[in-house]
Design a protein around this motif. Sequence first.
Motif, PDB file in Angstrom:
ATOM      1  N   ASP A  42      -3.188  -0.871  -3.689  1.00 12.21           N
ATOM      2  CA  ASP A  42      -3.934   0.084  -2.870  1.00 12.21           C
ATOM      3  C   ASP A  42      -3.012   1.232  -2.443  1.00 12.21           C
ATOM      4  O   ASP A  42      -1.782   1.106  -2.447  1.00 12.21           O
ATOM      5  CB  ASP A  42      -4.495  -0.612  -1.623  1.00 12.21           C
ATOM      6  N   THR A  52       0.839  -1.196   0.000  1.00 13.68           N
ATOM      7  CA  THR A  52       0.000   0.000   0.000  1.00 13.68           C
ATOM      8  C   THR A  52       0.879   1.253   0.000  1.00 13.68           C
ATOM      9  O   THR A  52       1.672   1.470   0.920  1.00 13.68           O
ATOM     10  CB  THR A  52      -0.924   0.014   1.229  1.00 13.68           C
ATOM     11  N   ARG A  76      -7.652   3.460  -0.425  1.00 14.73           N
ATOM     12  CA  ARG A  76      -8.106   2.803   0.807  1.00 14.73           C
ATOM     13  C   ARG A  76      -8.670   3.808   1.810  1.00 14.73           C
ATOM     14  O   ARG A  76      -9.694   3.552   2.443  1.00 14.73           O
ATOM     15  CB  ARG A  76      -6.960   2.022   1.446  1.00 14.73           C
TER      16      ARG A  76
END
Length: 266
Positions: A100, A60, A137
């Motif tokens: 993400d 992420t 996210r």
Amino acid sequence: MNKSILRPTSKDYSDIDPDEENGVISCMIENNQVNIDVKTISPFKCIFGSAGKLQEDHQTAIIVIYGCWLPDRRLREYRYIMDQLFYYIYHKLEKLVTNDYVLIYFHGATPKHRTPELKILRKYYQMINFRLRKNLRAIYVVHPTRWLRAVIALSRPFFSNKFYHKVHYLFTISELEREFPHNPVPIPIIIEHWRTSFVKNFFLRNLYSDLIYDIRESDFFDFVVNISITDWLYSQKYDRQNASIKRSIERSTSQQFGGHGHESAA
């Protein structure tokens, strides 16, 4: 153009983007090729930053936006600058985001005349492709003001519910550090200075309010005490005057009766 309004404020001012050619960065937005004017956005490229990948999953990406370096709305070519800046941020996101990502927005030290209008943000949001919308996210808004929270609340009908529920508010740097304990997020000096002055002013405002309250209470106490003392002094004064008058009356009465007794005896 007013240089004081542009105010280049980052060492990235002179950095050259690897995709830059002859002062232009080419990218694709909505299947259309866009040429970004690098010279125009150079003073504002520092609004975009990255804190690497989350240590928890190493996938992420952490993207950082600094509102204090946004263009001033008073600029004559503000719309053009904002469009070019959006294209640049979009280009950087396409390069950095593979899975993400989370977005951290610093609103501290951002005056209202540097905050974009709602209709401009809505326009840019609609231009973002599905992949970047889906992979987002969460959005962390650091140092949100009441005005900014009100704007975000009023903008809810223009965005999807999923997007709105991704917005989180962090009021202090400590909350940010607890949220990202293993990812040090770079904080510009201007925000550090703003945070120091904000905490100092907040403390002074509270201290000033407490002092004013205490002074008001003490003034009220002194006022009550002064009234009580004044009333007591007046009462003592009147009592002395009444006693003096009473003694004078008694003295004159006794003299009158005493004089009549001597006359009758003679």
